[in-house]
Structure formats: structure tokens, C-alpha cells
Scaffold this motif. Structure first.
Motif, PDB file in Angstrom:
ATOM      1  N   CYS A   1      -2.220  -1.380  -3.596  1.00  0.00           N
ATOM      2  CA  CYS A   1      -3.185  -0.273  -3.514  1.00  0.00           C
ATOM      3  C   CYS A   1      -2.447   1.048  -3.389  1.00  0.00           C
ATOM      4  O   CYS A   1      -1.273   1.091  -3.030  1.00  0.00           O
TER       5      CYS A   1
ATOM      6  N   TYR B   1      -4.625  -0.538  -7.092  1.00  0.00           N
ATOM      7  CA  TYR B   1      -6.028  -0.232  -6.843  1.00  0.00           C
ATOM      8  C   TYR B   1      -6.085   1.085  -6.069  1.00  0.00           C
ATOM      9  O   TYR B   1      -5.628   1.153  -4.928  1.00  0.00           O
TER      10      TYR B   1
ATOM     11  N   THR C   1      -7.479   4.056  -3.853  1.00  0.00           N
ATOM     12  CA  THR C   1      -8.438   4.170  -2.744  1.00  0.00           C
ATOM     13  C   THR C   1      -8.616   5.642  -2.400  1.00  0.00           C
ATOM     14  O   THR C   1      -7.678   6.430  -2.522  1.00  0.00           O
TER      15      THR C   1
ATOM     16  N   TYR D   1       0.869  -1.186   0.000  1.00  0.00           N
ATOM     17  CA  TYR D   1       0.000   0.000   0.000  1.00  0.00           C
ATOM     18  C   TYR D   1       0.899   1.227   0.000  1.00  0.00           C
ATOM     19  O   TYR D   1       1.675   1.433   0.941  1.00  0.00           O
TER      20      TYR D   1
END
Lengths: 86, 572
Positions: B329, B352, B354, B302
Motif C-alpha cells: 500500500c 494500493y 490510500t 506500506y
């Protein structure tokens, strides 16, 4: 015409003076990792780049201003030489 | 050998189903009886130990020098108890604010949990903050104790005389007999070298204060967003669903715990799931980051768009370095389509994106596994979250696909902030017509995907961190050459946005490139590298309204090549 060692020393003097709060007395030499070690935040590269632009009358392209190229005084000397600094 | 009766770390999900966001189901998955109060610090450490999982690896820590330390959940319990007991000995009580002004050293994580166990409020601050930025935040929070290291203590000492509420400065890296010498009101504490202590945790409720995260606004000083122990329900749900994190994962979140991502998803979410966290106490270096992923076999990653764009400028990884990764992410600022496509090609999988904020406490809109990615979109609201695009005048939802408006959420949700510290009116002002206003503008397309358009105010989002123009302008005014200034955002290919300042100089101070550099360094040394202007224009005067207010939006529009809008209020 400054040699590599003189350029490195100029950079180290500047960093020691201007980044004293970040270094907090940590000794640095030409090969000390600055960005990758976290001693200097990568966002600080911008003012260091401006210093080099002014001091050596170059314009370091943004694409060349990578964390790796700015990670030590010796890496910066290599970058400046590649950009034609005599 | 694990007892076959040992319960799972978290309740397994039925194959193919999405995790429930219903709070009752989330509590059950965390092993919490319905309605039973819990302490967040205990939940993140002791809970797994009591379930027989204390020997699981919780934290793999490594620093730039190659020193590695491994800590189990048993270690988390022991060291956080030591911190809670030590803080209690110093007179810190439930509700007191305790600042974590630390690099990512192990004691940051132990002390964070200890503060929560005590019922005190953790106030993490980015360790690159300089004295002025630190003082403002400590004064506003009336902080009782600061936990720091020798590297940063001088910044605390330099402002301490103006902080009468600050009772203790606690250094975590003092070796017996070694410098720095402790001054009055200073003490030393290192959990790994301290004897074990038993501690009975504070009986927190879902609404007990847990965290105070400072964030910047357009006007005034930074505001402390107050979070609560019960926020873990949102963070747990999204960590499982969006980050797809499982107990067997090795997870690396590159965010510093001085920012909300570094606590919500760099401490709380992953340890609620029972995963192993890898922490790299170092700066940015693409080769070393790839090497870190490879050596620790990181499975879930992340990070932030700025870091991704810096990776894009660096040599690519060797194919075998990233074989362990199965999910990635991104957070902090819009992820540009080029970065999504680069990751798919170079890292073998997409990031991804967020979307969430300090105030929301947890991911609100996201791309998730199983949902096709539209590069450049932030995805769809996570289950249980009602998002809307509101008309700026009426604050009613806009239903036309693609039309831009104010991005808003319908409260409440478990991790919603419960106030700005000592700023109730500002907090109330964030809620209009039954919605929480994010301060961002966005749109939603016909498929229900949300798209970021821009800020609805003058806040500058640089490298995923918000910088308030007022704070920058206030610092600039302390420079002897500056008479007036305005700070706005400017687009930047690496950092998304950077600070640009327009400055009116005092008489006798001619503009020059040397002065620009001096001013840049002045702001960096007083506030932080984030707040440093990357560009400065010297101007004769600033655009103002007839009432004397600086028209930042006009300057900002010029930088972004956008229409400047209504200028009827412009003076002269």
C-alpha cells in the motif's frame, strides 16, 4: 586538475560544515554511507547537488541524482567523473 | 506450546467477508467488553500477553549497521511499564505532553506505549526537525518532557531556555560514565537496561487524549491535532481491511513515527492486529530495502509515493527478493499511474493507494483487495465513512461525476481528531454544513472512485509531508539578505511537490547562485530538509493584493502552468 582524493575531500569538507547539525560530530570519510545510513535526509541531496553543480561547473541530471549516487563522497566522485569533471 | 484453549489474537473473519466497521463488532474483535473503558497502551501490549500470546514476536528492529534486536509482546509490556513508571517518578501526570524526539530506536516504541499507559499525551516529532521547528512545536504544546538521544539533544538544549514548561529532557542512549554529561533537568533512561517495574495503567476512556501530531496549515504556526485512545477502532478496522494485515504477517511501514502514518499504522494498527512489525532504522537505499524485505520475509509493505519513485530510479530487485510480499500500500500523496504500473511489472504486484490525513487519524478512502484498481485513483471510501465532493461556495454535495470540488467527510468516526491544541476556532472552522473539510480538492467518477485534484489552500505537500508556507517564509526573513518572500509548491518528478521561494533581496545583497545555496541551507538548518526550498527566484517585488497580502496562488499557478484566476484584487 584535482585528483579523486581532492574532490572527495572538498565534498567531505562541505558536508562536515553544512550538515553539522545532522552529523552531530559523527566522523565521516569518503566511504561513509550518508543517505542510506540516515545521517543525511534524502531531501538534502538537492542542496548538495547545487553545491556540486556550482563547484565543478556541471549540471547533474535529475535522473543521475539517485540516493545511491549521492550515498558517499566516493560515489559522488565516480558520478562527477562520469559526467566529465576533469 | 500454545494452550489449545488460548483465544485467537483477533477474532477470525468469516471466509470471504469484509471486516465490520461497526464499533461494537470491532470492540468484540479486540476482546473488549461492550462499554468497558480501555487504555490504548495496554491494549497494544498487555492484552496479547494476558491472552497467552506474550511470546509472539512484536518487533524486529534492525539498524543501518546490521544490529538486530527482536522483541516479543511480553517485552513490549515490560518495557512500556518501565517507561510509564519512570515518567510518573519524574512527576509527569495524565494529560501532560511528552515529546518523542527520536530516530526509530526501540525505546521510541516502548516509550510511546508507556506514555499512553500513564495517561499522558505522546507528541512525536520528526527527528530531522531543526531547532526552530522544534521550538515552535514544543512551545505550542507546553511540553513537559522530551525523550531524545545524544544525536538530537543539542537541538533541544539550544531552545530550552525559552521553554519554561519543559521540566525534563530524557536521554535514552547514555552509557554510565560516558558523554554527553547530563545537565540540569536532564536524566537518562533506557528500558532494556532498567529493572522491571509494575505499573497500573491510567483508566482511559475512548475520548481520553492520546496523541498530539503537529501538522502545517496555510497561515500561522503548525497546529497540534489531538487524538484519543478510542481512535484504535478505526485504525484496527482499516489495518485489517485495507492493509489486509493478519497476526501471522511480517509488516514493514517505512513511515517515521514523527508523522501520523508512523503511529496510526507504524505502531497502533499492526499491534492491535497482533502482527510482527519490522523496523529498519536507516535511510533510503533501494538495494538495502529489497534486502530487508527478503531477509525478514516481509509480507505486507506500506510506503509512500516518493519512496516508490526513488525505487523506480534505482536498479530493480532480484525476483527472489520479493517472494514473501503479498500486499503493498501507499500513502501521503497521490500515487501516479506510472508508479502503479511500474510496481506491477517490477515488484510483481500493484501498490494500493490510500487516502487520509493527520486529522482523520485513519484511512478514509482506499483501494482495497478485491476492488479493481483504477491507476491514479485513491479508491472508494472505506465502510462506515461517508465522503462527499462539495461545491466550494454552497458546501453542498456535487453529484455530477468528474466535477471537482472540496473533498469532505461526514463526522464522526472513531479516529477523528478532537481538536487543534489551544486553537478551538481553527478546529471549528474545519467543519461546515455538517462536513469535515479536508482542505483537498477532488472528484468522484460514475463508478464511485475518488480522484485527487489538488490542495484547496497554499500548503505544500512534499514527499507526502505538509509544509506550511508561513513557516518557510518566517525562516527566510531571518536570513540577512532577505527582505520579503513567498513560498509555494512546485511540481517535482520524485517528491510530487517541492518548496519554491520567490525572494526580494535587501539592498546591498546582489542575487547569485551562491546566495541561493546559502539561503537553501539556511532554511534546512533552521527548520528541516523538508522545508528547504528546492528552487529560488529573486524578484523585484511580490504580487500582492491592495491590502498587502501576498498572492501566493498567482505564483503557484505559474509554477504549475495553470490559469492564475481572478486577479482583480492584484495591486498595480
Amino acid at each position: 586538475m584535482p585528483d579523486d582524493q581532492q574532490i572527495a575531500q572538498t565534498i567531505l569538507d562541505y558536508i562536515t560544515r553544512e550538515y553539522a547539525d545532522a552529523l552531530q560530530g559523527a566522523p565521516i570519510d569518503a566511504n561513509t554511507p550518508l543517505i542510506s545510513s540516515g545521517l543525511i535526509d534524502s531531501l538534502s541531496m538537492v542542496s548538495l547537488k547545487m553545491f556540486l553543480d556550482q563547484t565543478y561547473c556541471v549540471r547533474i541530471p535529475d535522473a543521475e541524482a539517485s540516493a545511491e549516487a549521492f550515498d558517499s563522497a566516493s560515489a559522488l566522485v565516480t558520478l562527477l567523473r562520469r559526467l566529465g569533471v576533469k | 506450546m500454545k494452550d489449545p484453549e488460548t483465544p485467537p489474537v483477533v477474532a477470525p473473519l468469516p471466509s470471504g467477508s469484509q471486516p465490520s466497521y461497526e464499533t461494537g463488532a470491532l470492540r468484540l474483535a479486540l476482546g473488549l467488553a461492550p462499554g468497558r473503558p480501555f487504555n490504548l497502551g495496554t491494549l497494544l501490549s498487555d492484552r496479547l500477553c494476558e491472552q497467552g500470546h506474550g511470546g509472539r514476536l512484536a518487533l524486529v528492529w534492525e539498524n543501518h549497521g546490521g544490529l538486530r534486536k527482536d522483541f516479543t509482546f511480553d517485552d513490549l509490556r515490560r518495557y512500556s511499564d518501565v517507561w510509564a513508571a519512570t515518567l510518573a517518578d519524574l512527576g509527569i501526570v495524565a494529560g501532560d505532553r511528552v515529546c518523542l524526539f527520536l530516530d526509530r530506536v526501540p525505546d521510541l516504541y516502548f516509550a510511546f506505549l508507556g506514555i499512553l499507559k500513564l495517561g499522558a499525551v505522546a507528541q512525536p516529532l520528526f527527528s530531522q526537525f531543526m531547532a526552530d521547528a522544534l521550538e515552535v512545536r514544543l512551545a505550542d504544546a507546553d511540553t513537559r518532557a522530551v525523550i531524545t538521544t545524544a544525536r538530537h539533544v543539542e537541538k533541544v538544549r539550544s531552545v530550552r531556555a525559552r521553554l519554561p514548561g519543559l521540566a525534563w529532557v530524557i536521554l535514552t542512549d547514555v552509557k554510565p560514565g560516558a558523554a554527553p554529561v547530563l545537565g540540569a533537568g536532564e536524566t537518562a533512561m533506557n528500558a532494556e537496561s532498567a529493572p522491571a517495574r509494575a505499573f497500573t495503567p491510567f483508566p482511559a476512556s475512548d475520548d481520553s487524549p492520546s496523541l498530539l501530531h503537529y501538522t502545517s496549515g496555510t497561515t500561522g504556526r503548525p497546529k497540534g491535532a489531538q487524538h484519543v485512545h478510542g481512535s484504535v477502532l478505526s485504525q484496527f478496522a482499516t489495518t485489517r481491511h485495507v492493509l489486509d494485515l493478519r497476526p501471522e504477517d511480517v509488516y514493514w511501514c517505512t513511515a517515521d513515527p514523527g508523522w501520523v502514518t508512523g503511529t496510526s499504522y507504524g505502531i497502533i494498527g499492526p499491534w492491535a492486529v497482533g502482527a510482527t512489525q519490522a523496523v529498519f532504522e536507516a535511510g533510503f537505499s533501494a538495494p538495502r530495502w529489497y534486502d530487508f524485505i527478503a531477509r525478514h520475509r516481509v509480507t505486507v509493505f506500506y510506503t509512500a509515493p516518493t519512496a516508490i519513485r526513488m525505487l523506480m530510479k534505482s536498479p530493480p530487485p532480484a525476483a527472489e527478493q520479493l517472494v514473501s510480499l503479498r500486499h503493498m500500500c501507499s500513502v501521503g500523496e497521490p500515487l501516479n499511474p506510472a508508479a502503479v504500473l511500474w510496481a506491477e511489472k517490477t515488484m510483481g504486484r500493484p501498490f494500493y493507494d490510500t487516502y487520509w490525513q493527520t486529522e482523520t487519524g485513519a484511512i478514509m478512502i482506499s483501494n482495497v483487495p478485491g476492488l479493481p484498481i483504477k491507476p491514479g485513483s485513491m479508491g472508494k471510501p472505506v465502510p462506515g465513512i461517508e465522503a462527499a465532493i462539495l461545491d466550494a461556495q454552497t458546501h453542498r454535495p456535487i453529484t455530477t461525476p468528474g466535477a471537482a470540488g472540496l473533498l469532505a467527510f461526514r463526522p464522526p468516526w472513531p479516529s477523528m481528531f478532537r481538536g487543534y491544541f489551544k486553537a478551538e476556532q481553527t478546529y471549528k472552522g474545519k467543519f461546515v454544513g455538517g462536513y469535515y473539510l479536508t482542505g483537498d480538492r477532488g472528484s468522484v467518477d460514475g463508478d464511485g472512485y475518488y480522484w485527487f485534484v489538488g490542495r484547496d489552500d497554499d500548503v505544500i505537500n512534499t514527499a507526502g509531508h505538509l509544509v506550511g508556507p508561513f513557516e518557510v517564509e518566517s525562516a527566510l526573513l531571518r536570513h540577512p539578505a532577505v527582505a520579503e518572500s513567498a513560498a509555494v509548491s512546485k511540481p517535482d518528478p520524485t517528491y510530487g511537490e517541492v518548496v519554491k521561494s520567490f525572494i526580494v533581496l535587501r539592498p546591498g545583497h546582489p542575487g547569485s547562485d551562491e546566495l541561493k545555496l546559502d539561503i537553501m541551507n539556511f532554511v534546512r538548518k533552521h527548520l528541516s530538509p523538508l522545508a528547504m526550498p528546492h528552487a529560488i527566484d529573486f524578484v523585484d517585488k511580490l504580487p500582492k493584493t491592495r491590502s498587502g497580502k501576498i498572492l501566493r496562488r498567482m505564483l503557484r499557478a505559474q509554477e504549475w502552468g495553470e490559469p492564475v484566476g481572478d486577479l482583480s484584487s492584484l495591486d498595480d
